[in-house]
Design a protein around this motif. Structure first.
Motif, PDB file in Angstrom:
ATOM      1  N   SER A  19      12.930  -2.480   1.918  1.00 27.14           N
ATOM      2  CA  SER A  19      13.141  -1.474   2.960  1.00 27.14           C
ATOM      3  C   SER A  19      12.134  -0.319   2.937  1.00 27.14           C
ATOM      4  O   SER A  19      11.929   0.337   3.959  1.00 27.14           O
ATOM      5  N   LYS A  20      11.487  -0.042   1.808  1.00 29.20           N
ATOM      6  CA  LYS A  20      10.561   1.086   1.744  1.00 29.20           C
ATOM      7  C   LYS A  20       9.197   0.778   2.359  1.00 29.20           C
ATOM      8  O   LYS A  20       8.427   1.680   2.645  1.00 29.20           O
ATOM      9  N   LEU A  21       8.874  -0.502   2.571  1.00 32.69           N
ATOM     10  CA  LEU A  21       7.559  -0.886   3.083  1.00 32.69           C
ATOM     11  C   LEU A  21       7.502  -0.780   4.604  1.00 32.69           C
ATOM     12  O   LEU A  21       8.516  -0.912   5.285  1.00 32.69           O
ATOM     13  N   THR A  22       6.318  -0.579   5.116  1.00 37.54           N
ATOM     14  CA  THR A  22       6.095  -0.515   6.560  1.00 37.54           C
ATOM     15  C   THR A  22       5.265  -1.727   6.968  1.00 37.54           C
ATOM     16  O   THR A  22       4.159  -1.924   6.451  1.00 37.54           O
ATOM     17  N   ILE A  23       5.797  -2.518   7.908  1.00 33.38           N
ATOM     18  CA  ILE A  23       5.116  -3.721   8.378  1.00 33.38           C
ATOM     19  C   ILE A  23       4.747  -3.494   9.831  1.00 33.38           C
ATOM     20  O   ILE A  23       5.598  -3.136  10.645  1.00 33.38           O
ATOM     21  N   SER A  24       3.465  -3.686  10.159  1.00 36.78           N
ATOM     22  CA  SER A  24       3.019  -3.451  11.535  1.00 36.78           C
ATOM     23  C   SER A  24       2.062  -4.544  11.987  1.00 36.78           C
ATOM     24  O   SER A  24       1.329  -5.119  11.175  1.00 36.78           O
ATOM     25  N   VAL A  25       2.086  -4.829  13.309  1.00 34.58           N
ATOM     26  CA  VAL A  25       1.216  -5.846  13.902  1.00 34.58           C
ATOM     27  C   VAL A  25       0.379  -5.184  14.989  1.00 34.58           C
ATOM     28  O   VAL A  25       0.914  -4.533  15.885  1.00 34.58           O
ATOM     29  N   GLU A  26      -0.952  -5.347  14.890  1.00 34.13           N
ATOM     30  CA  GLU A  26      -1.866  -4.835  15.901  1.00 34.13           C
ATOM     31  C   GLU A  26      -3.008  -5.826  16.072  1.00 34.13           C
ATOM     32  O   GLU A  26      -3.664  -6.196  15.102  1.00 34.13           O
ATOM     33  N   ASP A  27      -3.239  -6.290  17.293  1.00 34.23           N
ATOM     34  CA  ASP A  27      -4.361  -7.176  17.628  1.00 34.23           C
ATOM     35  C   ASP A  27      -4.412  -8.427  16.744  1.00 34.23           C
ATOM     36  O   ASP A  27      -5.441  -8.735  16.143  1.00 34.23           O
TER      37      ASP A  27
END
Length: 178
Positions: free
Chosen positions: A39-47
């Motif tokens: 839960s502490k991690l940040t997952i992001s999707v870009e391009d």
């Protein structure tokens, strides 16, 4: 510092990744995989590039950073290409036959051994001494291959049993070596 966690995950064409907080769903030509992550991690999707970042350098967060990135990468590879493990039977009279989704193994016991394929796993039997275990989940493919291998693990004197293709079996000399 996690070197694996800092690498971005390239998303190939035909694969869709949906991120909802720490829940990741990956959909591709071979199927769909979903998982919840730390839960502490940040997952992001870009391009068509997925990145995993961490808020601090605590020991547990650093460990989960690399693990999360590796698991997501395995999910992307699984739905686009799939995973495979190859097993080989060695021994006189040891053979395998595929009947539907069930493996029929003759392993030198007084009875035939059967193994049913779990959901998401397929078997291929190119000849009567080789088994290919295929699926989209790397963990599940490895687990099923290990369970089949455990039906008759290779023994160290003659090397008889079920082993992975390319696996080196350490051999013992036996009682003739005095």
């Amino acid at each position: 510092m996690s070197r694996i966690g800092n690498k971005p995950v390239q998303i190939p064409a035909g694969v869709e990744v949906a991120v909802n907080g720490t829940h990741v769903a990956v959909k591709g030509p071979k199927g769909t995989l979903e998982n919840d992550f730390y839960s502490k991690l940040t997952i992001s999707v870009e391009d068509n590039v997925l990145t995993v970042s961490r808020p601090d350098d605590e020991r547990e967060t650093r460990a989960m950073h690399g693990l999360t990135r590796a698991l997501i990468h395995n999910m992307v590879v699984g739905v686009s290409e799939g995973f495979q493990k190859q097993l080989e039977l060695a021994g006189v009279g040891y053979r395998v036959a595929l009947k539907g989704n069930t493996l029929d193994l003759s392993l030198g016991y007084s009875h035939p051994v059967t193994y049913d394929a779990p959901e998401g796993i397929t078997f291929e039997v190119p000849d009567n001494t080789h088994i290919n275990v295929k699926g989209i989940s790397k963990q599940q493919v490895g687990q099923v291959a290990a369970e089949i291998r455990s039906k008759r693990p290779p023994e160290p004197y003659k090397g008889k049993g079920i082993h992975y293709v390319g696996e080196h079996i350490r051999r013992k000399l036996g009682k003739a070596a005095k």
